[in-house]
Design an enzyme around this catalytic site. Structure first.
Site, PDB file in Angstrom:
ATOM      1  N   SER A 127       0.795  -1.167   0.072  1.00  0.00           N
ATOM      2  CA  SER A 127       0.048  -0.018  -0.001  1.00  0.00           C
ATOM      3  C   SER A 127       0.800   1.143  -0.026  1.00  0.00           C
ATOM      4  CB  SER A 127      -0.971   0.076   1.336  1.00  0.00           C
ATOM      5  OG  SER A 127      -1.634   1.138   1.309  1.00  0.00           O
ATOM      6  N   TYR A 141      -2.556  -1.619  10.548  1.00  0.00           N
ATOM      7  CA  TYR A 141      -2.723  -2.112   9.166  1.00  0.00           C
ATOM      8  C   TYR A 141      -1.557  -1.683   8.402  1.00  0.00           C
ATOM      9  CZ  TYR A 141      -4.105  -1.639   4.352  1.00  0.00           C
ATOM     10  OH  TYR A 141      -3.923  -1.830   2.922  1.00  0.00           O
ATOM     11  N   LYS A 156       1.471  -4.148   6.436  1.00  0.00           N
ATOM     12  CA  LYS A 156       2.170  -4.018   5.093  1.00  0.00           C
ATOM     13  C   LYS A 156       3.500  -3.718   4.773  1.00  0.00           C
ATOM     14  CE  LYS A 156      -1.846  -4.939   3.086  1.00  0.00           C
ATOM     15  NZ  LYS A 156      -2.071  -6.251   2.145  1.00  0.00           N
TER      16      LYS A 156
HETATM   17  C1  WQD Z   1      -9.622   8.800   0.865  1.00  0.00           C
HETATM   18  C2  WQD Z   1     -10.070  10.263   1.055  1.00  0.00           C
HETATM   19  C3  WQD Z   1     -10.656  10.744   3.749  1.00  0.00           C
HETATM   20  C4  WQD Z   1     -14.222   8.608   3.756  1.00  0.00           C
HETATM   21  C5  WQD Z   1      -7.160   3.799   2.977  1.00  0.00           C
HETATM   22  C6  WQD Z   1      -5.550   3.154   3.539  1.00  0.00           C
HETATM   23  C7  WQD Z   1      -4.861   2.480   2.352  1.00  0.00           C
HETATM   24  C8  WQD Z   1      -5.924   1.896   1.604  1.00  0.00           C
HETATM   25  C9  WQD Z   1      -7.231   2.516   1.329  1.00  0.00           C
HETATM   26  C10 WQD Z   1      -6.993  -0.425   1.859  1.00  0.00           C
HETATM   27  C11 WQD Z   1      -9.415  10.975   2.321  1.00  0.00           C
HETATM   28  C12 WQD Z   1     -11.740  10.932   2.882  1.00  0.00           C
HETATM   29  C13 WQD Z   1     -13.003   9.160   3.145  1.00  0.00           C
HETATM   30  C14 WQD Z   1     -15.548   9.317   3.938  1.00  0.00           C
HETATM   31  C15 WQD Z   1     -14.141  11.228   3.542  1.00  0.00           C
HETATM   32  N1  WQD Z   1      -6.132   0.630   2.158  1.00  0.00           N
HETATM   33  N2  WQD Z   1     -13.072  10.481   3.141  1.00  0.00           N
HETATM   34  N3  WQD Z   1     -15.216  10.559   3.820  1.00  0.00           N
HETATM   35  O1  WQD Z   1      -7.283   6.707   3.879  1.00  0.00           O
HETATM   36  O2  WQD Z   1      -6.712   7.356   1.619  1.00  0.00           O
HETATM   37  O3  WQD Z   1      -6.462   5.062   2.389  1.00  0.00           O
HETATM   38  O4  WQD Z   1      -7.758   2.917   2.545  1.00  0.00           O
HETATM   39  O5  WQD Z   1      -7.355  -1.133   1.725  1.00  0.00           O
HETATM   40  O6  WQD Z   1      -3.932   1.942   2.738  1.00  0.00           O
HETATM   41  O7  WQD Z   1      -4.905   3.751   4.391  1.00  0.00           O
HETATM   42  O8  WQD Z   1      -8.722   6.046   1.671  1.00  0.00           O
HETATM   43  O9  WQD Z   1     -11.091   6.010   0.597  1.00  0.00           O
HETATM   44  O10 WQD Z   1     -10.475   6.097   3.629  1.00  0.00           O
HETATM   45  O11 WQD Z   1     -10.159   8.072   2.063  1.00  0.00           O
HETATM   46  O12 WQD Z   1     -14.048  12.359   3.405  1.00  0.00           O
HETATM   47  O13 WQD Z   1     -16.560   8.733   4.244  1.00  0.00           O
HETATM   48  O14 WQD Z   1     -11.708  10.436   1.479  1.00  0.00           O
HETATM   49  O15 WQD Z   1     -10.367  11.653   4.648  1.00  0.00           O
HETATM   50  O16 WQD Z   1      -9.038  12.151   2.159  1.00  0.00           O
HETATM   51  P1  WQD Z   1      -7.122   6.426   2.567  1.00  0.00           P
HETATM   52  P2  WQD Z   1     -10.069   6.602   2.112  1.00  0.00           P
END
Ligand code: WQD
Length: 339
Positions: free
Chosen positions: A125, A151, A155
């Site tokens: 990741s 998590y 990785k």
């Molecule tokens: C993306 C953006 C949030 C949800 C994580 C792990 C990564 C990978 C994917 C997987 C951010 C914003 C999110 C919501 C929002 N792991 N957001 N409202 O955090 O970049 O990555 O998941 O299996 O390793 O770290 O992904 O999709 O959660 O967030 O505003 O309801 O969307 O703050 O800016 P992230 P995400």
């Protein structure tokens, strides 16, 4: 090549299985179905018109894994996508996360090496990168095991293990793929992301708001130091990501290599939500919420190494991803359970 995909019925595994079958390879899926459904395997067969072998079992169990090699071999390559992946949950259940996410690697590596595999591809990741000063992240950017959650740390710990194992098995191709944010779905609408419970990630959350299963999109912070104040991420269409695995398997050389799989193009939360609204053809209810603990302002990669060495680039746009995600979600409002 005959490829064992651990976690092969999950979101990324299913799309990777389709891409491998389309490219003329054979697949065996090992999945405990803890966060997906056996229907995924049927859909992979439906899309490709090919046979899909699904073994329902735990990839962290050495007996189960050895049994797969004995009964379904000879296997040329392992793609390891079997992991717990909920960032928040990992802070509550660190032992379960470290144990599952490392034991799977140990079991798959041991059995794979005993049975003479040539390639081992590991699903890592972009979360392993530590320092915003390094943006866009190349594979040489600083990594850290001092990440905010188990998590992410699991990785990076896996990468360290794999690098050491590769050193003493110089004939083995060990490839680490660092995914950025996988989104979208197969264009058939037959497979897509289907997380159990309330989604943690932005795109599946928006998908469920669009079908009316959730009330509104919560935007976690609009006061980041970014152009529109919301977080920037490198959203990669899951079909491009799947093709990255095919390239990694077909082009891999003996030794250890790390590749970023991303687009290199930062997209904000507001831009992603707007793209989804274009796909759906209406506005979605949204509200600004406080920042989520552990989030960074920006994460996006430099994907040049994969282009150079694997001849792979992400070609699909954010509008392709939102269109395909909406096609999947609107045809399957309850995910695989709709069937
Ligand atoms: C993306 C953006 C949030 C949800 C994580 C792990 C990564 C990978 C994917 C997987 C951010 C914003 C999110 C919501 C929002 N792991 N957001 N409202 O955090 O970049 O990555 O998941 O299996 O390793 O770290 O992904 O999709 O959660 O967030 O505003 O309801 O969307 O703050 O800016 P992230 P995400």
């Amino acid at each position: 090549m005959r490829v064992l995909l651990a976690g092969g019925a999950g979101f990324i595994g299913a799309h990777t299985s389709v891409a491998l079958l389309d490219a003329g390879h054979e697949v065996i899926l090992l999945d405990d179905l803890s966060n997906t459904s056996a229907i995924a395997a049927e859909r992979i067969a439906q899309i490709t018109g090919k046979t899909v072998e699904l073994v329902v079992g735990d990839a962290s169990d050495p007996v189960v894994v050895a049994g797969v090699f004995d009964e379904h071999g000879p296997i040329d390559a392992v793609v390891h996508l079997a992991a717990f992946k909920a960032v928040g949950e990992s802070t509550q259940k660190p032992l379960e996360y470290y144990s599952n996410n490392l034991d799977t690697t140990f079991a798959l590596l041991r059995a794979g090496i005993d049975h003479g595999i040539r390639s081992f591809v590991f699903s890592s990741s972009g979360t392993v990168y530590a320092d915003p000063a390094d943006l866009p992240f190349t594979e040489e950017a600083t990594t850290s095991v001092d990440l905010s959650n188990p998590y992410g740390k699991s990785k990076r710990m896996n990468e360290v293990v794999l690098e050491d194992v590769a050193r003493v098995h110089p004939d083995l191709n060990v490839t680490i793929l660092r995914y950025f944010n996988p989104v979208g779905a197969h264009e058939s609408g037959l497979i897509g992301e289907d997380p159990s419970g309330i989604p943690n990630n932005l795109m599946p959350y928006v998908q469920r708001v669009a079908v009316g299963a959730l009330e509104r999109v919560g935007i976690f912070g609009d006061d980041y130091d970014t152009p529109d104040g919301t977080g920037l991420r490198d959203y990669i269409h899951v079909v491009d990501l799947a093709l990255g695995h095919v390239a990694a398997l077909e082009k891999a050389q003996p030794g250890f290599a790390i590749y970023n799989l991303g687009t290199g193009r930062p997209v904000s939360v507001l831009e992603l939500v707007s793209a989804f609204e274009r796909a759906v053809g209406r506005e979605l209810p949204r509200e600004i919420l406080p920042r989520r603990a552990g989030d960074v302002a920006a994460s996006y990669c430099d994907p040049a190494k994969a282009a150079r060495e694997l001849d792979w680039v992400a070609v699909r746009t954010i509008d392709d991803a939102t269109r395909d995600a909406w096609n999947w979600q609107s045809r399957n409002p309850q995910g695989f359970a709709t069937a």
